[in-house]
Scaffold this motif. Sequence first.
Motif, PDB file in Angstrom:
ATOM      1  N   UNK A  29       2.549   8.890   5.630  1.00 19.93           N
ATOM      2  CA  UNK A  29       3.983   8.953   5.895  1.00 19.93           C
ATOM      3  C   UNK A  29       4.325   8.512   7.323  1.00 19.93           C
ATOM      4  N   UNK A  30       3.842   9.248   8.311  1.00 18.10           N
ATOM      5  CA  UNK A  30       4.193   8.951   9.693  1.00 18.10           C
ATOM      6  C   UNK A  30       3.659   7.625  10.191  1.00 18.10           C
ATOM      7  N   UNK A  31       2.439   7.253   9.800  1.00 20.13           N
ATOM      8  CA  UNK A  31       1.827   6.006  10.284  1.00 20.13           C
ATOM      9  C   UNK A  31       2.058   4.830   9.343  1.00 20.13           C
ATOM     10  N   UNK A  32       2.710   5.062   8.221  1.00 22.65           N
ATOM     11  CA  UNK A  32       3.199   3.967   7.388  1.00 22.65           C
ATOM     12  C   UNK A  32       2.177   3.242   6.539  1.00 22.65           C
ATOM     13  N   UNK A  33       1.051   3.891   6.183  1.00 23.67           N
ATOM     14  CA  UNK A  33       0.068   3.190   5.358  1.00 23.67           C
ATOM     15  C   UNK A  33       0.653   2.815   3.997  1.00 23.67           C
ATOM     16  N   UNK A  34       1.503   3.664   3.466  1.00 22.77           N
ATOM     17  CA  UNK A  34       2.102   3.381   2.165  1.00 22.77           C
ATOM     18  C   UNK A  34       2.893   2.077   2.201  1.00 22.77           C
ATOM     19  N   UNK A  35       3.743   1.893   3.201  1.00 23.41           N
ATOM     20  CA  UNK A  35       4.512   0.654   3.331  1.00 23.41           C
ATOM     21  C   UNK A  35       3.586  -0.542   3.535  1.00 23.41           C
ATOM     22  N   UNK A  36       2.547  -0.348   4.309  1.00 27.30           N
ATOM     23  CA  UNK A  36       1.561  -1.396   4.574  1.00 27.30           C
ATOM     24  C   UNK A  36       0.928  -1.884   3.267  1.00 27.30           C
ATOM     25  N   UNK A  37       0.540  -0.952   2.414  1.00 30.46           N
ATOM     26  CA  UNK A  37      -0.081  -1.289   1.133  1.00 30.46           C
ATOM     27  C   UNK A  37       0.911  -2.004   0.221  1.00 30.46           C
ATOM     28  N   UNK A  38       2.120  -1.478   0.133  1.00 31.27           N
ATOM     29  CA  UNK A  38       3.127  -2.057  -0.752  1.00 31.27           C
ATOM     30  C   UNK A  38       3.485  -3.475  -0.310  1.00 31.27           C
ATOM     31  N   UNK A  39       3.576  -3.714   0.992  1.00 28.14           N
ATOM     32  CA  UNK A  39       3.875  -5.055   1.495  1.00 28.14           C
ATOM     33  C   UNK A  39       2.807  -6.050   1.048  1.00 28.14           C
ATOM     34  N   UNK A  40       1.535  -5.670   1.156  1.00 30.32           N
ATOM     35  CA  UNK A  40       0.448  -6.550   0.730  1.00 30.32           C
ATOM     36  C   UNK A  40       0.482  -6.776  -0.772  1.00 30.32           C
ATOM     37  N   UNK A  41       0.756  -5.709  -1.527  1.00 34.56           N
ATOM     38  CA  UNK A  41       0.754  -5.782  -2.985  1.00 34.56           C
ATOM     39  C   UNK A  41       1.845  -6.711  -3.505  1.00 34.56           C
ATOM     40  N   UNK A  42       3.064  -6.510  -3.048  1.00 34.69           N
ATOM     41  CA  UNK A  42       4.186  -7.289  -3.566  1.00 34.69           C
ATOM     42  C   UNK A  42       4.085  -8.751  -3.123  1.00 34.69           C
TER      43      UNK A  42
END
Length: 431
Positions: free
Chosen positions: A103-116
């Motif tokens: 959440x705080x360090x944004x790994x979720x967004x990082x993964x989704x950006x690569x995936x999409x």
Amino acid sequence: MKAESIQSKPSYKIMGLSLPMFAILVAVVVLGTYMGVLPKGMIGAFALMMIVGAILGEIGNHMPIIKDYFGGGPIVIIFGSAALVMYGIFPKYATDIMTNFMTGEGFLDFYIAALITGSILGMKRELLVKAAVRYLPAILGGVIVSIGMVGLVGALIGYGAKEAILYIGIPIMGGGMGAGAVPLSKIFGSTLQKDPKEMLSVMVPAVALGNSLSIVVAGLLDKLGKVKPSLTGNGDLMSVQDDTVVEKNEDSPIEYKLMGIGLLISVLFFLWGSIVGKFFPSIHPYAWMIISVALVKALGLMPRKYELACFQWFQFVMDNLTGVLLVGIGVAYTNLQQVLDAMTIQYLILVGITVVGAAIGSGVVGKFVGFYPIESSITAGLCMANMGGTGDVAVLSASKRMKLMPFAQISSRLGGAFVLILASAVLKIFM
């Protein structure tokens, strides 16, 4: 001869590592975690989450029934991680490190950006354009019928049309966990001013059950095709075949510098979505990112070299970090008690209605655009309602139609992206 065959037999590996080597890594991580010296930030998070994800994934992929009907490794990783938190197996400081990493360090967004970015740019342009003309209407038919049916039944049985659509129908049709339920929970959270963790706890069992039911329905459709041969092409989707919609594998050597370019492009597309979302806040930045990537691909604006860079980066992230993401979903976003509380008869009925509606809608519309109904139901319907890539393999395997994988991938890649965009619009209706 016998000794030679035994010697040539490949040894069992986890994450590509021999069991003795993997055991040493596990020992180091366990020792560091329970001594209280697990480093904060990505170093400690990666160490613990990769090991936990690998172990739980192996367990899930070898469990009878679970591996065949409930998604195997991904489901066990999510719920196993959530159970480790719920029962206090993880030290609290370790749970905090993993939660902050997601959440705080944004790994979720990082993964989704690569995936999409990588999954869309990695497709053949001809396949993308052709799919939009003939295949996407079949997907749309499945989505509309499933969402409509689950809303209607939800209202009739007292669950609520709005709740059934938002927390069961849309997540099931959204393309799995990483590209579906997780970004949906964030979209819903920012729009409805609610905690994404609470909503994801309701969505996760829907996605898991939808995946397992999709596999069962795929097997039943295969049997229906044997009884009613006129409904099936026995693995051929279109009544008149067209080679331009068949995606061929493109061999490209792995280049480390290319992957670095892919990393940069993927995060910049994410940033661009945020920029556009600032001017047009009615649609979530994720949706703007998806629209932008799809337009760049369809219009041929990006050199193929850079598209391959994004695809290689996406493959690296997906192959190596999906387990980390699933552990993070279990730890940071899945409240196991809320999941158990959600498993009511009403809930199970609505999950079933969503999956059956997807199969019916895509089958009927597929017939009108020149597809065989059973193949259309399987690819444009059930491969929307399953859990992405692993679900595609399971559904096509159960229906004995593995040759339809390119179309299943369209459902998982573009269909899931379409549902994210649809969710942003639907939320405005319910607000």
